[in-house]
Design a protein around this motif. Structure first.
Motif, PDB file in Angstrom:
ATOM      1  N   HIS A 241     109.362 131.674  29.367  1.00  0.00           N
ATOM      2  CA  HIS A 241     108.865 132.909  29.961  1.00  0.00           C
ATOM      3  C   HIS A 241     107.379 133.088  29.668  1.00  0.00           C
ATOM      4  N   GLU A 242     106.650 133.559  30.669  1.00  0.00           N
ATOM      5  CA  GLU A 242     105.260 133.949  30.497  1.00  0.00           C
ATOM      6  C   GLU A 242     105.201 135.470  30.382  1.00  0.00           C
ATOM      7  N   ARG A 243     104.028 135.981  30.049  1.00  0.00           N
ATOM      8  CA  ARG A 243     103.849 137.433  29.961  1.00  0.00           C
ATOM      9  C   ARG A 243     104.237 138.060  31.315  1.00  0.00           C
ATOM     10  N   PRO A 244     105.117 139.079  31.327  1.00  0.00           N
ATOM     11  CA  PRO A 244     105.564 139.651  32.609  1.00  0.00           C
ATOM     12  C   PRO A 244     104.393 140.148  33.442  1.00  0.00           C
ATOM     13  N   VAL A 245     104.447 139.873  34.745  1.00  0.00           N
ATOM     14  CA  VAL A 245     103.358 140.286  35.631  1.00  0.00           C
ATOM     15  C   VAL A 245     103.613 141.649  36.248  1.00  0.00           C
ATOM     16  N   ASP A 246     104.871 142.095  36.278  1.00  0.00           N
ATOM     17  CA  ASP A 246     105.192 143.416  36.804  1.00  0.00           C
ATOM     18  C   ASP A 246     106.560 143.833  36.264  1.00  0.00           C
ATOM     19  N   TYR A 247     106.982 145.026  36.664  1.00  0.00           N
ATOM     20  CA  TYR A 247     108.229 145.566  36.116  1.00  0.00           C
ATOM     21  C   TYR A 247     109.430 144.732  36.551  1.00  0.00           C
ATOM     22  N   ALA A 248     109.411 144.224  37.775  1.00  0.00           N
ATOM     23  CA  ALA A 248     110.518 143.389  38.253  1.00  0.00           C
ATOM     24  C   ALA A 248     110.620 142.108  37.429  1.00  0.00           C
ATOM     25  N   ASP A 249     109.466 141.539  37.076  1.00  0.00           N
ATOM     26  CA  ASP A 249     109.449 140.325  36.254  1.00  0.00           C
ATOM     27  C   ASP A 249     109.988 140.619  34.857  1.00  0.00           C
ATOM     28  N   PHE A 250     109.623 141.783  34.316  1.00  0.00           N
ATOM     29  CA  PHE A 250     110.140 142.199  33.006  1.00  0.00           C
ATOM     30  C   PHE A 250     111.663 142.330  33.047  1.00  0.00           C
ATOM     31  N   LEU A 251     112.191 142.956  34.108  1.00  0.00           N
ATOM     32  CA  LEU A 251     113.640 143.117  34.230  1.00  0.00           C
ATOM     33  C   LEU A 251     114.340 141.769  34.351  1.00  0.00           C
ATOM     34  N   ARG A 252     113.741 140.851  35.116  1.00  0.00           N
ATOM     35  CA  ARG A 252     114.342 139.518  35.266  1.00  0.00           C
ATOM     36  C   ARG A 252     114.424 138.808  33.920  1.00  0.00           C
ATOM     37  N   GLN A 253     113.326 138.869  33.174  1.00  0.00           N
ATOM     38  CA  GLN A 253     113.315 138.208  31.873  1.00  0.00           C
ATOM     39  C   GLN A 253     114.346 138.833  30.938  1.00  0.00           C
ATOM     40  N   ARG A 254     114.448 140.153  30.961  1.00  0.00           N
ATOM     41  CA  ARG A 254     115.417 140.823  30.092  1.00  0.00           C
ATOM     42  C   ARG A 254     116.840 140.413  30.447  1.00  0.00           C
ATOM     43  N   LEU A 255     117.126 140.334  31.755  1.00  0.00           N
ATOM     44  CA  LEU A 255     118.456 139.894  32.179  1.00  0.00           C
ATOM     45  C   LEU A 255     118.732 138.473  31.700  1.00  0.00           C
ATOM     46  N   GLU A 256     117.753 137.593  31.833  1.00  0.00           N
ATOM     47  CA  GLU A 256     117.965 136.183  31.472  1.00  0.00           C
ATOM     48  C   GLU A 256     118.183 136.005  29.978  1.00  0.00           C
ATOM     49  N   ILE A 257     117.443 136.748  29.139  1.00  0.00           N
ATOM     50  CA  ILE A 257     117.644 136.575  27.696  1.00  0.00           C
ATOM     51  C   ILE A 257     118.968 137.179  27.260  1.00  0.00           C
ATOM     52  N   ASN A 258     119.381 138.275  27.896  1.00  0.00           N
ATOM     53  CA  ASN A 258     120.704 138.845  27.600  1.00  0.00           C
ATOM     54  C   ASN A 258     121.802 137.873  28.006  1.00  0.00           C
ATOM     55  N   TYR A 259     121.619 137.239  29.159  1.00  0.00           N
ATOM     56  CA  TYR A 259     122.608 136.285  29.656  1.00  0.00           C
ATOM     57  C   TYR A 259     122.706 135.093  28.706  1.00  0.00           C
ATOM     58  N   TYR A 260     121.556 134.594  28.249  1.00  0.00           N
ATOM     59  CA  TYR A 260     121.568 133.458  27.333  1.00  0.00           C
ATOM     60  C   TYR A 260     122.289 133.810  26.037  1.00  0.00           C
ATOM     61  N   ALA A 261     122.008 134.986  25.492  1.00  0.00           N
ATOM     62  CA  ALA A 261     122.670 135.403  24.254  1.00  0.00           C
ATOM     63  C   ALA A 261     124.180 135.480  24.445  1.00  0.00           C
ATOM     64  N   ALA A 262     124.614 136.018  25.580  1.00  0.00           N
ATOM     65  CA  ALA A 262     126.053 136.103  25.857  1.00  0.00           C
ATOM     66  C   ALA A 262     126.671 134.718  25.970  1.00  0.00           C
ATOM     67  N   CYS A 263     125.952 133.786  26.590  1.00  0.00           N
ATOM     68  CA  CYS A 263     126.457 132.416  26.728  1.00  0.00           C
ATOM     69  C   CYS A 263     126.636 131.745  25.369  1.00  0.00           C
ATOM     70  N   CYS A 264     125.765 132.069  24.414  1.00  0.00           N
ATOM     71  CA  CYS A 264     125.874 131.483  23.077  1.00  0.00           C
ATOM     72  C   CYS A 264     126.983 132.125  22.266  1.00  0.00           C
ATOM     73  N   LEU A 265     127.097 133.440  22.380  1.00  0.00           N
ATOM     74  CA  LEU A 265     128.118 134.147  21.601  1.00  0.00           C
ATOM     75  C   LEU A 265     129.515 133.918  22.159  1.00  0.00           C
ATOM     76  N   MET A 266     129.597 133.728  23.472  1.00  0.00           N
ATOM     77  CA  MET A 266     130.874 133.474  24.136  1.00  0.00           C
ATOM     78  C   MET A 266     130.705 132.263  25.045  1.00  0.00           C
ATOM     79  N   PRO A 267     130.660 131.055  24.479  1.00  0.00           N
ATOM     80  CA  PRO A 267     130.347 129.847  25.257  1.00  0.00           C
ATOM     81  C   PRO A 267     131.297 129.659  26.434  1.00  0.00           C
ATOM     82  N   GLU A 268     130.727 129.185  27.537  1.00  0.00           N
ATOM     83  CA  GLU A 268     131.487 129.083  28.787  1.00  0.00           C
ATOM     84  C   GLU A 268     132.786 128.302  28.633  1.00  0.00           C
ATOM     85  N   SER A 269     132.728 127.114  28.052  1.00  0.00           N
ATOM     86  CA  SER A 269     133.936 126.278  27.985  1.00  0.00           C
ATOM     87  C   SER A 269     135.051 126.974  27.201  1.00  0.00           C
ATOM     88  N   ALA A 270     134.714 127.507  26.025  1.00  0.00           N
ATOM     89  CA  ALA A 270     135.730 128.170  25.202  1.00  0.00           C
ATOM     90  C   ALA A 270     136.174 129.486  25.825  1.00  0.00           C
TER      91      ALA A 270
END
Length: 478
Positions: A241-270
């Motif tokens: 991720h680069e420094r967010p360029v606007d609010y939509a970019d900030f929201l996208r980044q926030r969604l992606e990091i939340n998604y990644y954390a969920a994938c680690c805490l609850m891995p897809e295969s398991a």
């Protein structure tokens, strides 16, 4: 060479610097290298790209190597100022103002250029930190929700990245431990440090210079949030991720990091294996999924939306509703009728009072899931709701499915049933005629004013973050 305008400008300044340091005029240097002085002037002003052979002649005439002329560094402070000003005046932000650029002359002092550059820097800073209006923010949030709905809330690239990182850290089964999270951080060059003095506007701070991720104290009850916060901080690096360029970019980044954390805490295969077995047993339950991976009820419910449509062929909805009935987080791909404003935004709207998400607040037993069928204009839905509370008040977490899919869930036998005709006003927003006749004109409520009505959206590339506090914090800990 096919140089960029910036490269040509730097090259021109370096040629001029060498010429003037040798006390030569344009015509004198031109005579030495076999071109007219006017031709050299165009080159020095960045208006014309010289051939390599001419560069070699200029280098020989001024006693330097060709590489010295091609260096990307300005030859002196004056050249650096002029190059920065040229760059600033060619930016889209400045051009959009419709103002003629300042022409730099020999007689213009360095201080004057510095002053003009100060205005450009402030213009750029304000552009980076532009405040999104509430409407812009709501539209950006709605567009993101609709994009995620279109892909069934499933991001395969991030799923694969998480599985790869988990495997590299040696995690295979069971709840993800704090120790494994620390190993995952170490593998990408970071150390997790728990501190008591994080700025109030931040959840974590990553020191990119020294490879440290600062988190709140490890004494947080349960520690669920700490694992997630650490994983989110790592995700910014892993997802480049680069420094967010606007609010939509900030929201996208926030969604992606939340998604990644969920994938680690609850891995897809398991996680998929667990859900598939529970479906086979007709015993799907958010609370079981939550307990199997040691996460919060909200995280478990939201993770089910990432996986169940893609892997189990099941459409569903997720709601987090505050105690006052406002929807604070939402996902649906099962056509549950939800309130929306003119921008299409659902967040902040008041959920139907007949929905399980609100009816559960009146239940005596808050420790177990509350089950309910709800008849709506879009069909009948089965829902499971769990309530909770924070310092900010009560909330409920709901996961629901259309009637036909209720057969896979625990709690399908419930006899609790409600009828919602929202968005009709008569459903739950308009008093019944008898009460209206009894009290209209005889009641005068004093409204509670929500201060957020008067608050602008937080400004900054990272909305709401006080960079003064962040830098002071890093100075203390470096």
């Amino acid at each position: 060479m096919h140089a960029t305008p910036l490269e040509l400008s730097t090259l021109g300044h370096r040629i001029r610097h060498q010429r003037t340091s040798h006390g030569m005029t344009l015509d004198e240097l031109g005579e030495k290298v076999g071109v007219a002085g006017s031709h050299l002037s165009l080159i020095e002003n960045g208006k014309r790209e010289p051939k390599l052979s001419l560069l070699q002649e200029i280098a020989a005439a001024t006693g330097v190597e060709v590489g010295d002329l091609l260096s990307p560094e300005p030859p002196n402070r004056r050249a650096a100022l002029e190059i920065e000003l040229a760059r600033a005046q060619s930016s889209s932000v400045f051009r959009s103002l419709g103002i003629e650029p300042v022409r730099v002359t020999k007689g213009m002092s360095d201080e004057t250029i510095e002053s003009i550059l100060g205005l450009h820097r402030e213009l750029q800073r304000r552009e980076r930190e532009a405040i999104a209006t509430p409407e812009e923010a709501r539209r950006a949030n709605t567009e993101q929700r609709l994009r995620m709905r279109a892909v069934d809330n499933y991001l395969p690239d991030i799923e694969r990245l998480a599985e790869k990182q988990l495997k590299a850290a040696g995690h295979s089964t069971g709840a993800l431990t704090h120790r494994t999270v620390s190993i995952m951080a170490e593998q990408i060059g970071f150390e997790l440090i728990y501190v008591n003095d994080l700025p109030s506007s931040t959840r974590s701070i990553t020191d990119l210079e020294n490879g440290r991720i600062y988190l709140p104290p490890a004494s947080i009850p349960g520690g669920h949030g700490l694992r997630s916060m650490a994983l989110q901080a790592m995700a910014h690096r892993l997802l480049e991720h680069e420094r967010p360029v606007d609010y939509a970019d900030f929201l996208r980044q926030r969604l992606e990091i939340n998604y990644y954390a969920a994938c680690c805490l609850m891995p897809e295969s398991a996680a998929v294996a667990f859900l598939q077995q529970a479906k086979k047993d007709r015993n799907l339950a958010v609370e079981d999924f939550r307990d199997a991976f040691g996460v919060t009820h909200e995280a478990a419910g939201m993770r089910m939306t990432n996986l169940m449509t893609h892997h189990l062929g099941m459409r569903l909805h997720f709601l987090r509703v505050d105690g006052d009935g406002a929807i604070s987080r939402v996902y649906e791909n099962d056509d549950l009728p939800l309130p929306a404003d003119v921008t299409g935004a659902v967040d902040g709207q008041i959920a139907c009072a007949k929905f399980s998400a609100r009816a559960a607040f009146s239940e005596q037993n808050r420790t177990t899931e509350h089950y309910q069928y709800t008849d709506t204009p879009s069909g009948t839905f089965w829902c499971s709701t769990q309530t909770g509370s924070t310092a900010d008040g009560e909330f409920s977490i709901t996961v629901g499915v259309p009637f036909d899919d209720a057969r896979w869930f625990r709690g399908r036998e419930t006899t609790k049933r409600a009828v919602s005709t929202c968005p009709e006003e008569s459903c739950c927003r308009r008093p019944d005629p008898e009460a209206t006749g009894r009290w209209q004109g005889k009641a005068w409520p004093s409204a509670r004013v929500h201060m957020q009505m008067f608050s602008p959206l937080p400004r900054g590339a990272f909305p709401g973050v006080d960079e003064n506090e962040v830098y002071a914090f890093l100075d203390r800990h470096v």
